[in-house]
Scaffold this motif. Sequence first.
Motif, PDB file in Angstrom:
ATOM      1  N   GLU A 183     -11.929  10.492  15.132  1.00 15.78           N
ATOM      2  CA  GLU A 183     -11.644  10.706  16.549  1.00 15.78           C
ATOM      3  C   GLU A 183     -11.801  12.180  16.894  1.00 15.78           C
ATOM      4  OE1 GLU A 183      -7.765   9.224  17.411  1.00 15.78           O
ATOM      5  OE2 GLU A 183      -8.402   7.130  17.472  1.00 15.78           O
ATOM      6  N   SER A 210     -10.705  14.981  19.766  1.00 13.59           N
ATOM      7  CA  SER A 210      -9.696  15.138  20.820  1.00 13.59           C
ATOM      8  C   SER A 210      -9.481  16.615  21.116  1.00 13.59           C
ATOM      9  CB  SER A 210      -8.376  14.497  20.389  1.00 13.59           C
ATOM     10  OG  SER A 210      -7.851  15.150  19.240  1.00 13.59           O
ATOM     11  N   HIS A 211      -8.577  16.871  22.041  1.00 18.65           N
ATOM     12  CA  HIS A 211      -8.183  18.238  22.396  1.00 18.65           C
ATOM     13  C   HIS A 211      -9.396  19.119  22.700  1.00 18.65           C
ATOM     14  CE1 HIS A 211      -4.461  16.819  20.451  1.00 18.65           C
ATOM     15  NE2 HIS A 211      -3.858  17.669  21.265  1.00 18.65           N
ATOM     16  N   GLU A 235      -7.675  23.476  28.486  1.00 15.76           N
ATOM     17  CA  GLU A 235      -8.133  22.145  28.843  1.00 15.76           C
ATOM     18  C   GLU A 235      -8.391  22.111  30.346  1.00 15.76           C
ATOM     19  OE1 GLU A 235      -5.443  19.178  27.448  1.00 15.76           O
ATOM     20  OE2 GLU A 235      -5.447  19.886  25.383  1.00 15.76           O
ATOM     21  N   TRP A 242     -13.180  21.650  19.863  1.00 13.63           N
ATOM     22  CA  TRP A 242     -12.563  20.329  19.788  1.00 13.63           C
ATOM     23  C   TRP A 242     -11.899  20.159  18.442  1.00 13.63           C
ATOM     24  CZ3 TRP A 242     -17.773  21.342  20.214  1.00 13.63           C
ATOM     25  CH2 TRP A 242     -18.566  21.106  19.083  1.00 13.63           C
ATOM     26  N   GLU A 243     -11.014  19.183  18.379  1.00 14.21           N
ATOM     27  CA  GLU A 243     -10.332  18.856  17.134  1.00 14.21           C
ATOM     28  C   GLU A 243     -10.848  17.526  16.608  1.00 14.21           C
ATOM     29  OE1 GLU A 243      -6.084  18.995  17.400  1.00 14.21           O
ATOM     30  OE2 GLU A 243      -6.072  20.864  18.553  1.00 14.21           O
ATOM     31  N   LYS A 294     -18.476  16.099  26.968  1.00 14.61           N
ATOM     32  CA  LYS A 294     -17.897  15.322  25.883  1.00 14.61           C
ATOM     33  C   LYS A 294     -18.681  15.626  24.626  1.00 14.61           C
ATOM     34  CE  LYS A 294     -20.553  11.110  26.983  1.00 14.61           C
ATOM     35  NZ  LYS A 294     -20.452   9.657  27.351  1.00 14.61           N
ATOM     36  N   SER A 308     -17.940   9.679  14.840  1.00 17.48           N
ATOM     37  CA  SER A 308     -16.970   9.357  15.888  1.00 17.48           C
ATOM     38  C   SER A 308     -17.676   8.725  17.074  1.00 17.48           C
ATOM     39  CB  SER A 308     -16.256  10.629  16.356  1.00 17.48           C
ATOM     40  OG  SER A 308     -17.120  11.422  17.148  1.00 17.48           O
ATOM     41  N   SER A 315     -16.011  11.483  22.644  1.00 19.36           N
ATOM     42  CA  SER A 315     -14.657  11.861  23.037  1.00 19.36           C
ATOM     43  C   SER A 315     -14.401  11.457  24.479  1.00 19.36           C
ATOM     44  CB  SER A 315     -14.480  13.373  22.911  1.00 19.36           C
ATOM     45  OG  SER A 315     -15.282  14.045  23.878  1.00 19.36           O
ATOM     46  N   GLN A 316     -13.145  11.489  24.879  1.00 16.75           N
ATOM     47  CA  GLN A 316     -12.833  11.365  26.291  1.00 16.75           C
ATOM     48  C   GLN A 316     -13.410  12.584  27.019  1.00 16.75           C
ATOM     49  OE1 GLN A 316     -11.227   8.769  27.985  1.00 16.75           O
ATOM     50  NE2 GLN A 316     -11.659   7.787  25.995  1.00 16.75           N
TER      51      GLN A 316
END
Length: 923
Positions: A25, A27-28, A35, A49-50, A111, A121, A124-125
Motif C-alpha cells: 500500500e 499512503s501519506h 498533504e 510517499w510512504e 497519485k 501496489s 494510491s488514493q
Amino acid sequence: MNPFFTVLAAAAFLFQACSQEAKIEVSHLRCEFMENPLGIDLANPSLSWEIGADARGVKQTGYRLLVASSLEKLNANEGDLWDSQSVRSEQSTNVLYNGKPLASRTTCYWKVKTTTNLGSSDWSQPARWSMAFTDDEDWKATWIGLDKSFPGDILKGKTRLAARYFRKEFQNEKKVEKAMLYISGLGLYEAYINGEKIGDQALAPTPTDYTKSVKYNTFDVTDLLTAGDNSIGVVLGNGRFFNMRTVEDQSFPPLPPTQNYGYPKMILQLEVFYTDGSQQTVVSDESWKVTANGPILANNEYDGEEYDARKEMPGWNNPGYDDGNWLNVDLTDAPQGKLEAQLNSNMKIMETLPPKSVSTPKPGVYVLDMGQNMVGWVSMRVNGKAGEQVKLRFAEVLNDDGTIYLGNIRNARVTDIYTLKGAENERWEPSFTYHGFRYVEVTGYPRVPSVNDFEGKVIYDEMETIGHFETSDSTINQIYKNAYWGIRGNYRGMPTDCPQRDERMGWLGDRATGSHGESFIFNNHNLYAKWLDDIEEAQTAEGSVPDVAPAYWRNYNDNITWPAAYLIIANMLYEQFGDARPIVKHYDSMKKWMKYMRDNYMEDHLMPRDLYGDWCMPPESPEMIHSADPARKTDGTLLATSFYHHLLGLLEKFALLQNKTEEATAFSNQAALVKEAYNARFFNKGTAQYSNNTVTANLLSLQLGLVPEGFEERVFSNIVDKTMHEFNGHVSTGLVGIQWLMRGLSKQGRGDIAHKIATNRDYPSWGYMIENGATTIWELWNGNTADPTMNSHNHVMLLGDIIVWFYEYLAGIQNLAGSTGFRNIHMQPLVVDGVDYVTATHRSIQGLIKSAWRKTGNSFEWEVTIPGNSSAVVYIPAKEKRQITESGNDISKVRGIKLLRQEKEFMVFEIGSGEYRFVVFLN
C-alpha cells in the motif's frame, strides 16, 4: 538440463515468487512535506510517499507518478501534466516534479503506484496541490492602506496603533465553479467573505524582513460565495510591520534599534471562475473603504490588545452595510520585499486549556492558573454593564503573596483590555497579540469569576506532532514535556527565543542543535527552510550574517557561534528529512559568509570573533547570572575557531553533494590548517587538556574532530574528571557546550554520566527547574536565584542536545552513518541503570519508526518498527545469538534477519521493514 525439468523449475520458482507477494500500500502522499497544500509557487515541487506492506522487508524497486490537471483525468489514469512512466528507482521521498511547466492557478492532482521486491501496489488514493502565482504579472491588485495616525495612536517608544478595517462589495450573478483568494495583510490580517472568517489561521502571514520578502496566503473560498451581493472584509493588525518599539525607547537591558516598515497595508485578489467558462476578479484598489474607528483600539505583540465592544460595527463585513462614514483607502507603495507564496504553515489555535484554578490574592484581583506555562491568549466570557472594563495581565510566575510577578517581562505591558457593550454572555478573545504565560491577573471583572469563564488558546505554527517519547523515569518524562511545551510555544513563523517579554526574536544560536532535537517531535521542515531564507535575506552585501533573523534587531556582531546555525540547520534538514535543496539554495551565501569572516578576522588560521562565550553556563554562585571566574570561562577564540573548523567540514560535505570537488578540497585543506593552528594554540599534550580545561573546551575539541589522533581517550578522561569531581556529576556548560554534551558523553561510552546529568534534581540541572515548578525550560540554570528579571521561564536554548539524546541514544533511533531521511537506520538503545523502559516513535519522511524496550527481570524485550523502503542495523544487547528470540522464534531461523557481527556486548543484525519483537534472555 532437460528442457522439461527446466520448465518445471521455472514454474516452481514463479509459484514461489507469487506465493511470497505481499499486499503493498502507498499512503501519506506529501507535496513539499504537506498533504494537499494550497498556493505553491515552485517550479518543481517535492513529492514523497510512504510504503506499507503486510510482510517484512519491503523495498521499492520502481514507481510511476501521474499528475493531472483534473481529478477526472487522474481517475482515468491520464497524467496530462506529468506521467513519469515506469521509473526504476528506490527513491520514495523528495522526488522532484518533472512534468510540463506549471502555470499559475493550476490544481495538480497526483497519485503514485510502486513496484517492490514483494510485489506491486495499486494506485494510491489521490492527493493534490495547487499553484499560486508563478509570474508577478498575475497580480492585478494594488497595495492599499491608511497611511496616517489617529487620536490615541502612539508612534514613538511603546507604540500603539488601532486596527484598520477594510471592506468591498461585489456582485456574483453566475454559478460558481471555483473561487480562490490571494492575500497578504501586513503586519497581520483577518479576512472575511460575507461575514465568515476565511481559514482557521491566526497571526498570519508569517513574519519576514519586509524589505526583502513578503508572503501571501492562498485560500479556496468557493463555498463562501453566494448568489447576488457579496462582501469582503479585512482587518489589519500591526504584527512586526508597524514595530512594537522604536529606538527612542531605552529600556533595560538596552534594546537595539527595531525595524519599522510603516503603517499596515494589504494586497488582495479574489478570482471567481464560473461554470460557463467566464471569470471575475475582485482586487484591492481605490474603490475600497477603510476605517480605524473600530473596536480594536490598539494591538501590539508586546503590550497586548485593547478592545471596546461598544465600537463594534455589526454587519461591517456583510453586504449592505452603510460605510458612508468610512474613508477612501490610500493607494500605498508596495513593501520593498518580493511578494511570494508562503510555503510554511501559518499559526493556529492548536489546543484549548481550561484554567486549573482561580485565586484571590487581593480584593478585586483574581489570578487564573492555567497549570502550564503556555503561549497564546485567553478567551473570556463575561456579563456586565456597558462601559465596564476587564483587564487581563499575563505572567509566568507568582510573587510570594500570590500576585503575578512581572519583573522578567521587562517593559512589555502584556495587558489585554476589554470594554463591555452590555450584552448578555459577551465572549471575546484578541486577534493581533499573543502572550507567554501560566498566570493571568483579572481585574475589573463584574463578579467573582470561575474557571468556566475562561479558556486558554494554545497557538503556534500548524505542524504535525510526529514524535512520542516516554520512559520509566519521571524526571526524564517531565523534561520532555517541558521541552515539548517550550518548543512549540516558540514557533511563530520563525523560531523565537522567548514568547513573553519585549524580545521574542529569532536568535540563531538558540536553535542550532536544538532544531535537530525538535525535528524528532515536530514536522518542522518548512519552518526551518523558511528561516534559512530569512537568514540569507539578512546577510549584508559584504557577507556579514547577524545573530538575529529576520533582522528586526540589527545585531551584526560578526560572531561565529550564533550564525553557525545557518549551516548546521541546513545540514539538519538534509540529515533528518533527506532534503538537499536548502543546502544547494544557500550554498553560495554560506560560502560568502565564511569567506567574509576569514578575510576580515582570521589571524594565523585562528578565528578570534566570539561575543557571547559559552552563554549562561552555571556560575560559581547561584546568585550570579554570568560567571566571573576565569577558570569557568571558555576562551572565545577557542569557541569561534572550533566552530569555524566544524563549518568548514560542513561546507566540504555540501560541496561534494553538488560534485564541486575542487571546492571541497579547498575547504578540507583550510580545515587542516585551522586544526593545526588550533592545537598549537590551545592543546597541552602533556595534560591532554584544551585551554583552561573547561568541559566545553575539551568537549568541542573532541566532538568537532580537532583532537590529534591517539589523544582522544585522555581528552575525554579530562571531561569525565571535571564533570564528576569538580561539578559533582552536573552540567557545567552553557548554550554552546550543551549542544554536544549528552551525545559526547554517550558516544565515548559514558552514557551513565549523561543519564545522571539528565536525572539530577538539584542545581544545576533541568530537574532543578522541575523541582522549582517549571513546566517549560528556563533561560538560566539558576533562574530562581540569580536576578529573576533576567530569567525567561520559556527558553529552549539550554536544551542543547538532550532531545537528540533521548531519541538517538535512549531510544536508539538515528540515521545510519551516510544515510539521510532515515532510509537506513542505526538502532542502538542506551540501556542504563535507572531506566527500566523507553518507548519512542518518530514518523520520519519514510514512515513510522518505533523503538520500545523494557528490562524485565532476567530478560530484555525490544519492539521495533521499521518503515517500508527502509532498513536498519540493530544492536541487540546480547553476547550470543542463542540468547535472542524474535516473535518467539530462534533468531537464527527467522528469515530476513541477517547477522552482521558481534560488537562488544552487542549482537548486530540487519533487518528490513516491518514489526519485530526481540527478547534477550540474560545469563
